[in-house]
Design a protein around this motif. Sequence first.
Motif, short mmCIF file in Angstrom:
data_model
loop_
_atom_site.label_atom_id
_atom_site.label_comp_id
_atom_site.label_asym_id
_atom_site.label_seq_id
_atom_site.Cartn_x
_atom_site.Cartn_y
_atom_site.Cartn_z
N ASP A 1 -59.78 64.94 -97.89
CA ASP A 1 -59.14 62.44 -98.22
C ASP A 1 -58.88 62.24 -98.24
O ASP A 1 -58.94 61.37 -97.39
CB ASP A 1 -58.69 62.74 -100.18
N PHE A 2 -57.59 63.02 -97.64
CA PHE A 2 -56.51 62.14 -96.91
C PHE A 2 -56.83 62.05 -95.36
O PHE A 2 -56.18 60.51 -94.81
CB PHE A 2 -55.16 62.95 -96.75
N THR A 3 -57.43 62.58 -94.92
CA THR A 3 -57.95 62.71 -93.88
C THR A 3 -59.40 61.78 -93.34
O THR A 3 -59.27 60.57 -93.21
CB THR A 3 -58.52 64.21 -92.47
N SER A 4 -59.58 61.23 -94.98
CA SER A 4 -60.82 59.89 -94.86
C SER A 4 -60.37 58.91 -94.89
O SER A 4 -60.49 57.86 -94.03
CB SER A 4 -62.48 60.38 -95.51
N VAL A 5 -59.09 58.65 -95.76
CA VAL A 5 -58.85 57.78 -96.07
C VAL A 5 -58.00 56.97 -94.32
O VAL A 5 -58.14 55.75 -94.19
CB VAL A 5 -58.18 58.01 -96.93
N ASN B 1 -51.76 57.54 -90.24
CA ASN B 1 -51.97 57.67 -91.45
C ASN B 1 -52.01 58.47 -92.48
O ASN B 1 -52.23 58.54 -93.41
CB ASN B 1 -53.78 56.76 -91.80
N THR B 2 -52.75 59.78 -91.83
CA THR B 2 -53.06 60.65 -92.71
C THR B 2 -51.75 61.34 -92.93
O THR B 2 -51.75 62.50 -94.82
CB THR B 2 -54.20 61.92 -91.74
N LEU C 1 -49.81 59.89 -95.97
CA LEU C 1 -50.88 60.48 -97.05
C LEU C 1 -50.24 61.79 -98.14
O LEU C 1 -50.71 61.27 -98.75
CB LEU C 1 -52.08 60.48 -96.79
N PHE C 2 -49.82 62.34 -97.32
CA PHE C 2 -49.68 63.66 -96.68
C PHE C 2 -48.13 63.48 -97.86
O PHE C 2 -47.86 64.12 -98.12
CB PHE C 2 -50.24 64.98 -95.46
N GLY C 3 -47.32 63.44 -96.85
CA GLY C 3 -46.08 63.39 -96.83
C GLY C 3 -45.79 62.18 -98.41
O GLY C 3 -44.59 63.15 -99.71
N TYR C 4 -46.25 61.10 -98.33
CA TYR C 4 -46.27 60.66 -100.26
C TYR C 4 -46.38 61.42 -101.47
O TYR C 4 -46.10 61.86 -102.32
CB TYR C 4 -47.04 59.23 -99.82
N GLN C 5 -47.57 61.74 -101.33
CA GLN C 5 -48.45 62.81 -102.09
C GLN C 5 -47.08 64.91 -102.47
O GLN C 5 -47.45 64.86 -103.09
CB GLN C 5 -49.77 63.48 -101.53
N THR C 6 -46.56 64.28 -101.07
CA THR C 6 -46.21 66.24 -101.31
C THR C 6 -44.48 65.39 -101.88
O THR C 6 -43.71 66.01 -102.02
CB THR C 6 -46.18 66.80 -100.50
N GLY C 7 -44.48 64.94 -101.07
CA GLY C 7 -42.63 63.56 -101.04
C GLY C 7 -42.26 62.78 -101.58
O GLY C 7 -41.02 62.35 -101.56
N GLY C 8 -43.19 61.91 -101.95
CA GLY C 8 -42.76 60.29 -102.44
C GLY C 8 -42.59 59.95 -101.17
O GLY C 8 -43.22 60.39 -100.06
N ALA C 9 -42.20 58.85 -101.10
CA ALA C 9 -42.01 58.20 -100.49
C ALA C 9 -40.95 58.59 -99.50
O ALA C 9 -41.19 57.82 -97.72
CB ALA C 9 -40.83 57.08 -100.65
N GLY D 1 -41.22 61.48 -98.44
CA GLY D 1 -41.78 62.73 -97.95
C GLY D 1 -42.64 62.14 -96.58
O GLY D 1 -42.89 61.91 -95.44
N ALA D 2 -43.25 60.67 -97.18
CA ALA D 2 -44.56 59.68 -95.92
C ALA D 2 -43.74 59.58 -95.07
O ALA D 2 -43.59 59.46 -94.07
CB ALA D 2 -44.49 59.01 -96.58
N VAL D 3 -42.06 58.93 -95.27
CA VAL D 3 -41.57 58.44 -93.80
C VAL D 3 -41.03 59.74 -92.87
O VAL D 3 -41.14 59.94 -91.81
CB VAL D 3 -39.90 57.76 -94.09
N SER D 4 -40.73 60.84 -93.72
CA SER D 4 -40.48 62.60 -93.00
C SER D 4 -41.38 63.10 -92.21
O SER D 4 -41.17 63.34 -90.90
CB SER D 4 -39.58 63.13 -93.69
N ALA D 5 -42.49 62.70 -92.86
CA ALA D 5 -43.92 62.77 -92.21
C ALA D 5 -43.92 62.58 -90.98
O ALA D 5 -44.70 62.99 -89.56
CB ALA D 5 -45.15 62.99 -92.64
N LEU D 6 -44.17 60.74 -90.87
CA LEU D 6 -44.59 59.52 -90.13
C LEU D 6 -43.66 60.37 -88.76
O LEU D 6 -44.15 59.90 -87.15
CB LEU D 6 -44.90 58.51 -90.76
N LEU D 7 -41.94 60.17 -89.00
CA LEU D 7 -41.10 60.32 -88.19
C LEU D 7 -41.25 61.39 -87.73
O LEU D 7 -41.00 61.52 -85.66
CB LEU D 7 -39.83 60.08 -88.44
#
Length: 177
Positions: free
Chosen positions: A42-46, A57-58, A61-69, A71-77
């Motif tokens: 789902d993350f990859t498709s979106v 983007n993926t 989405l993963f970071g937000y799902q597992t760690g909130g905002a 987590g999203a910033v951490s994964a992206l950086l």
Amino acid sequence: DIFKTFLKFGCFTFGGGWGIVAQIQKEYVEKRKWITDEELLDFTSVGRSLPGLMIGNTSVLFGYQTGGAAGAVSALLGITIPPFAIMMLVTYIYTLVKDNPYVERAMAGVRAAVVPIIFSALIKLFKSGMKDLFCYLIALCALFLCLFSGLNNVLIVLIGAAAGLIYMEVKSRHALS
């Protein structure tokens, strides 16, 4: 933890977004069991359907799902800092050695080695995404539209989503009657 792991992915995973998806699948689906294959699909498709880089983007989405905002910033950086720094260095060095035959041969080997990694992730995601005959039908229609219609990929994904919603609605109504 998310930042460190995605930093590692960014440093040591070759093959672009799909190679990183394979690493996410191995680390967070198989090893840690933080998400399921279906969630990763789902993350990859979106992520693929949104503007920008699919893996960025993926990762968000993963970071937000597992760690909130955070987590999203951490994964992206984590996923973007290493390639950015490496690309700056490689761009500089590449201009110095681009015509060297050894460099050309090494790049051919890297390209060949990445294909099985991507194929492995594809097989695992394919198995988790194909639940029934309807899924295969949608996949074949989407492939046909992608190859022969000239439709935008986002529109193809939206058509698939609409078909899935209609199918599930009809299926649930038949189950109730």
